[in-house]
Every structure is written in C-alpha cells, then in structure tokens.
Design a protein around this motif. Structure first.
Motif, short mmCIF file in Angstrom:
data_model
loop_
_atom_site.label_atom_id
_atom_site.label_comp_id
_atom_site.label_asym_id
_atom_site.label_seq_id
_atom_site.Cartn_x
_atom_site.Cartn_y
_atom_site.Cartn_z
N THR A 1 8.68 -0.75 -12.60
CA THR A 1 7.58 0.17 -12.88
C THR A 1 6.99 0.73 -11.59
O THR A 1 7.08 0.14 -10.51
CB THR A 1 6.49 -0.54 -13.68
N ARG A 2 6.36 1.89 -11.72
CA ARG A 2 5.75 2.55 -10.57
C ARG A 2 4.66 1.70 -9.92
O ARG A 2 4.59 1.61 -8.69
CB ARG A 2 5.21 3.91 -11.00
N PRO A 3 3.76 1.05 -10.69
CA PRO A 3 2.75 0.19 -10.04
C PRO A 3 3.37 -0.90 -9.18
O PRO A 3 2.87 -1.20 -8.09
CB PRO A 3 1.98 -0.39 -11.22
N LYS A 4 4.46 -1.52 -9.65
CA LYS A 4 5.11 -2.56 -8.84
C LYS A 4 5.74 -1.98 -7.58
O LYS A 4 5.73 -2.61 -6.53
CB LYS A 4 6.16 -3.29 -9.68
N GLN A 5 6.30 -0.77 -7.69
CA GLN A 5 6.85 -0.12 -6.50
C GLN A 5 5.77 0.11 -5.45
O GLN A 5 5.95 -0.20 -4.27
CB GLN A 5 7.48 1.22 -6.89
N LEU A 6 4.65 0.69 -5.89
CA LEU A 6 3.57 0.98 -4.95
C LEU A 6 3.02 -0.30 -4.33
O LEU A 6 2.76 -0.35 -3.12
CB LEU A 6 2.46 1.74 -5.67
N ASP A 7 2.86 -1.34 -5.13
CA ASP A 7 2.35 -2.61 -4.62
C ASP A 7 3.29 -3.19 -3.57
O ASP A 7 2.84 -3.70 -2.53
CB ASP A 7 2.17 -3.59 -5.78
N PHE A 8 4.60 -3.10 -3.81
CA PHE A 8 5.57 -3.61 -2.83
C PHE A 8 5.49 -2.81 -1.53
O PHE A 8 5.52 -3.38 -0.43
CB PHE A 8 6.98 -3.52 -3.42
N MET A 9 5.41 -1.47 -1.63
CA MET A 9 5.34 -0.64 -0.42
C MET A 9 4.07 -0.91 0.37
O MET A 9 4.09 -0.90 1.61
CB MET A 9 5.43 0.84 -0.81
N HIS A 10 2.95 -1.16 -0.32
CA HIS A 10 1.71 -1.47 0.38
C HIS A 10 1.82 -2.79 1.13
O HIS A 10 1.39 -2.90 2.29
CB HIS A 10 0.55 -1.55 -0.61
N ARG A 11 2.40 -3.79 0.48
CA ARG A 11 2.40 -5.14 1.04
C ARG A 11 3.45 -5.35 2.13
O ARG A 11 3.19 -5.99 3.15
CB ARG A 11 2.64 -6.17 -0.07
N PHE A 12 4.66 -4.81 1.90
CA PHE A 12 5.78 -5.18 2.76
C PHE A 12 6.38 -4.04 3.57
O PHE A 12 7.27 -4.26 4.38
CB PHE A 12 6.90 -5.81 1.90
N MET A 13 5.91 -2.80 3.35
CA MET A 13 6.48 -1.68 4.07
C MET A 13 5.43 -0.89 4.84
O MET A 13 5.69 0.23 5.30
CB MET A 13 7.23 -0.76 3.10
N SER A 14 4.23 -1.47 4.99
CA SER A 14 3.15 -0.84 5.77
C SER A 14 2.89 0.59 5.34
O SER A 14 2.76 1.50 6.16
CB SER A 14 3.49 -0.89 7.27
N SER A 15 2.84 0.81 4.02
CA SER A 15 2.63 2.15 3.48
C SER A 15 1.42 2.14 2.53
O SER A 15 1.58 2.05 1.31
CB SER A 15 3.87 2.62 2.73
N PRO A 16 0.21 2.23 3.06
CA PRO A 16 -0.97 2.22 2.19
C PRO A 16 -1.06 3.44 1.29
O PRO A 16 -1.67 3.39 0.23
CB PRO A 16 -2.13 2.17 3.18
N LEU A 17 -0.46 4.55 1.72
CA LEU A 17 -0.42 5.77 0.92
C LEU A 17 1.02 6.22 0.77
O LEU A 17 1.74 6.34 1.76
CB LEU A 17 -1.25 6.88 1.56
N VAL A 18 1.46 6.46 -0.46
CA VAL A 18 2.84 6.87 -0.74
C VAL A 18 2.82 8.32 -1.20
O VAL A 18 2.16 8.64 -2.20
CB VAL A 18 3.47 5.97 -1.81
N PRO A 19 3.53 9.23 -0.51
CA PRO A 19 3.45 10.66 -0.85
C PRO A 19 4.45 11.06 -1.93
O PRO A 19 5.46 10.40 -2.17
CB PRO A 19 3.79 11.34 0.48
N SER A 20 4.15 12.18 -2.59
CA SER A 20 5.09 12.85 -3.48
C SER A 20 4.74 14.33 -3.48
O SER A 20 3.64 14.72 -3.06
CB SER A 20 5.04 12.27 -4.90
N PHE A 21 5.67 15.15 -3.94
CA PHE A 21 5.45 16.60 -3.99
C PHE A 21 5.80 17.08 -5.39
O PHE A 21 6.92 16.85 -5.87
CB PHE A 21 6.31 17.32 -2.96
#
Length: 452
Positions: free
Chosen positions: A47-67
């Motif tokens: 799911t998208r929430p799990k993706q965002l949570d993983f990127m915040h925690r382990f990929m140093s990405s507090p904000l994830v962009p899209s267009f």
C-alpha cells in the motif's frame, strides 16, 4: 500483493490497477476494455502508506514527490507527500496522509507579492487557502492473520483470493489518461491462486451507480460504456505454459551479493497464455462504442448480443512473451541487460477470421484486404532494462501498435514509460522506482518488492 483485474470485453487480458499520482492512495482502476497497462504503471504490491513510511524511515525522504499532469491542461502539477503511521497495537495501525500542492503554494506567494494584497494579513490569507494547498487522508489497517487484512479488502480462501471492494467514488483511468469518477462502484472478485503455469480462472460481479464525471484530462472525451450505471458479471479462464530455453547458473562473483536476487541468473525464457472471457451486462453499461475500425465483420466467432439493456459477450484471447537477460547484476557497471517482448492477441475471433480471409485471398490470387491484415496484427509490448552503475538501472516500457491501413506509419508507438530503478540490495529483492509517462504527463516515486 497486486490485485488481479479482468480479462475484459474487447481486451481479453488480465487487468491490474494502475498507478495514479492524482490520488493520495496512489492507484486507479484501468477502464475495462482498454489495453493492458504497461508493467511500469501497474498497481503496487504494497500500500501507498507503507511505501511512504518506509521511505521516511530508511531512505531519508521526509517528502516524496509526484507529478500529476500539466496545470495548464487541468492537471495538479508537482505534489509532495508525507505519511504519519501510528501503531496502536501489534496488528493495528493508523496512517495520516498529507499532500501539498506546490503549484498552488507558488501562486499563493505570487499573490502575497502583488500590490493589491499588501495590506492583507498573512494568517488570514493562509487560512483562506489552506484547503486548496493542503490535502489529508486517514487510513487504518487491521491484520486478522499474516495473510489477510481489512485495508486491502482481501481474504484468503484455500487456493483462492476473495476481494470485496466498495469505492465511493471509484476512480478509473482510460487509455488516453483521462480520469473518471464513478459515484459508487461495488465489486466482488474471486480469483484462483495457481503456480506460474497451468489453469487460472477469475470471476467478478461489478455494479456501478451514478453518472461518471471527468476528473482532469480531456473534458470532451466520451464516457467509456463499461463505466455507465449497471450490473456486469464476468468470467475468464486461461491456461499458461512456461518454457526455460537457456539458463546459466555459473559465472557469479563469489562472496558478492547480487543487487537483486531475482535478477542474478542470465537466461532466456518464453511463455504462452490462451483463454476465454465471457460477460453479461444489464443496464446502461451494456452499450458499446461505435465500431470505427471496420473489424466487426472479422469477429464472426465471438458472440455479442444486446436486447432490452441486457448484453452477452464472449471471445478468446492469447499472448506470447519472451524474456532474455545478460549479466548477474553483481558488478558495478553494465552487468545487467534485460529485454522482454510480448505479443497480445486481444480478440481470438478477429484473428482466426482474419487468417481465414487472408488465406482465401492468397488462394484466389486476390489483393490482400488491409482490414483482414489489421485483424491479425497483434499488440507488441517491449521492455528494456539496463544497469547504469551499481544498484541503479534505466528501464523503458513501450507499446507498439500495427495498422497496415496507414501506409506511412504501419507501426506506431502508442505509449512509453521511462523509469530509474534503485535496487535495495540489503532487502534481497526490492527497489525504489521513479517513473514518468510523457503521454499521461505523470510521474511518481514508489517502492516495489519481489518484482522481476
């Protein structure tokens, strides 16, 4: 797991949900009857929430962009996403999704800089436009077992997946990139779980209510009939066979973990699928778009009848694919080249009847009928992946259509999607993917697991 969609009328292929940066949950259904979405734009496995949570925690990405499309053409432009996940208990979590519209923020600053609003207070102006620039969503997930959850609306049966889904409204996207809001969409899906080869079948009961409305894109596009109000029952069955032509197990670097465990063996494989699809529709959704390509008379073996808002349809479909890979994806440079080609025959009746007409033309020494040639031409999908450096690779998926009636462009490129994959070596087989679609004017960053 990605949710299987349907072998639909006019398409005859297994359908998947599509990626959609216009929504906070990141998905939309492909309109029934449109070509199969390219693999880079198909629905995610988590799911998208799990993706965002993983990127915040382990990929140093507090904000994830899209267009999400050009703002000048009704799109939303650049968006940034953030998620707050709260684990209430061991098997219950709640997520707050946040989305900021960068385009509207820039317009707000321009408004502040203009002369006629110099005397307006910042707090009042920001509060006035808060709902325009900021969106939020709330979701919760409750795990009944390790294999089922309330959020994904998927429940395990022995060797089957049963999906109960209600969307209010339901978001669909057609082949032209136009989004449609269906006021109410209800679906019950039952899909068999089989190995990579053998028999598979799928049953679906779909009910749409209310008049579909545009959600961005071309406002003059005609509503796809399959989204109109009504009830539709679909069934599809197929047989798949895989062939391993060549595979190399040796040649790997010792004590070096591949960047992706699923991409570590050079090989050449092929697969074939043949099946049948049938549907019965009642209501406005039983209508069909006018046939403009002249192929209707080449579909003699399929059945389509409509009377008193009741329509019945059946047809055959088939596809053949081949995959070749070079390299073990261990070395720093150019150690992975992967090519996949798939031929789709969406209508078996059109193909068989077209072959019969062409055979008669050849036997009688007549000029070949261009419509018959068009009827036997498959849809070609090509995917190329090439390692750039280390865990990074470039990938492109393209769909090529053939039209012998166009003497200047017999083959033309219908759609291409470009992506950069970052293999997350520590997880065995996972990657962060940034893809863009020039045709749909969309781009997205997401996380994928166990995808070859």
């Amino acid at each position: 797991m990605g949710r299987l969609r349907w072998a639909e009328e006019g398409g005859g292929r297994w359908k998947l949900d599509m990626e959609a940066p216009v929504t906070m949950e990141g998905t939309a259904r492909a309109v029934p009857g449109d070509p199969l979405p390219l693999s880079l734009s198909r629905g995610r496995r988590i799911t998208r929430p799990k993706q965002l949570d993983f990127m915040h925690r382990f990929m140093s990405s507090p904000l994830v962009p899209s267009f999400a499309g050009d703002p000048a053409n009704g799109g939303q432009g650049l968006l940034v996403h953030h998620a707050h996940t709260l684990h209430l208990t061991e098997n219950w979590s709640t997520t707050i999704l946040e989305q900021l519209d960068v385009q509207k923020i820039s317009l707000l600053f321009k408004e502040f800089a203009s002369n006629h609003v110099k005397e307006i207070s910042w707090p009042k102006t920001i509060f006035k436009h808060l709902l325009d620039i900021f969106s939020w969503g709330l979701g919760t997930e409750f795990l009944f077992t390790q294999n089922s959850s309330f959020l994904v609306e998927m429940y395990n049966l022995p060797h089957h997946n049963l999906t109960l889904e209600t969307a209010w409204p339901g978001l669909f996207v057609d082949n032209n990139g136009t989004y449609w809001d269906v006021p109410l969409s209800l679906a019950i899906d039952l899909a068999s779980i089989s190995s990579s080869s053998g028999l598979s079948y799928h049953l679906c009961l779909q009910h749409n209510s209310g008049k579909p409305k545009h959600f961005g894109g071309d406002q003059t596009t005609q509503v796809p009939p399959s989204l109109l109000p009504g009830l539709c029952v679909r069934a599809a069955a197929s047989i798949k066979e895989n062939w391993s032509i060549w595979r190399k197990k040796g040649g790997k670097l010792r004590m070096v973990q591949p960047y992706d465990a699923f991409l570590s063996d050079p090989h050449v494989t092929a697969s074939g699928v043949i099946g049948a699809v049938a549907s019965a529709s009642y209501g406005d959704c039983s209508a069909r778009l006018p046939i403009e390509d002249g192929l209707e008379r080449y579909k003699a073996f399929r059945l389509y009848t409509r009377k008193n808002n009741l329509a019945v349809f059946t047809d055959l479909f088939a596809s053949v694919s081949c995959t070749a890979q070079h390299g073990n994806f261990q070395r720093l440079f150019l150690d992975l080249t992967r090519l996949n080609a798939r031929l789709d025959f969406p209508s078996g009746s059109a193909f068989l009847t077209g072959v019969a007409h062409l055979s008669q033309d050849l036997y009688n020494s007549r000029q070949l009928n261009l419509e018959a040639i068009h009827a036997v031409c498959p849809e070609l999908t090509v995917s190329l992946q090439q390692q750039i450096a280390g865990p990074f690779s470039f990938r492109v998926d393209s769909r090529i259509l053939f039209d012998p009636k166009d003497t200047y462009h017999i083959a033309h490129l219908d759609e291409s999607i470009f992506a950069i994959d970052w293999a997350l070596k520590v997880l065995g087989s996972a990657k962060a993917t940034a893809w863009c679609s020039p045709k749909r004017r969309e781009a997205m960053v997401e996380l994928r697991f166990f995808e070859s």
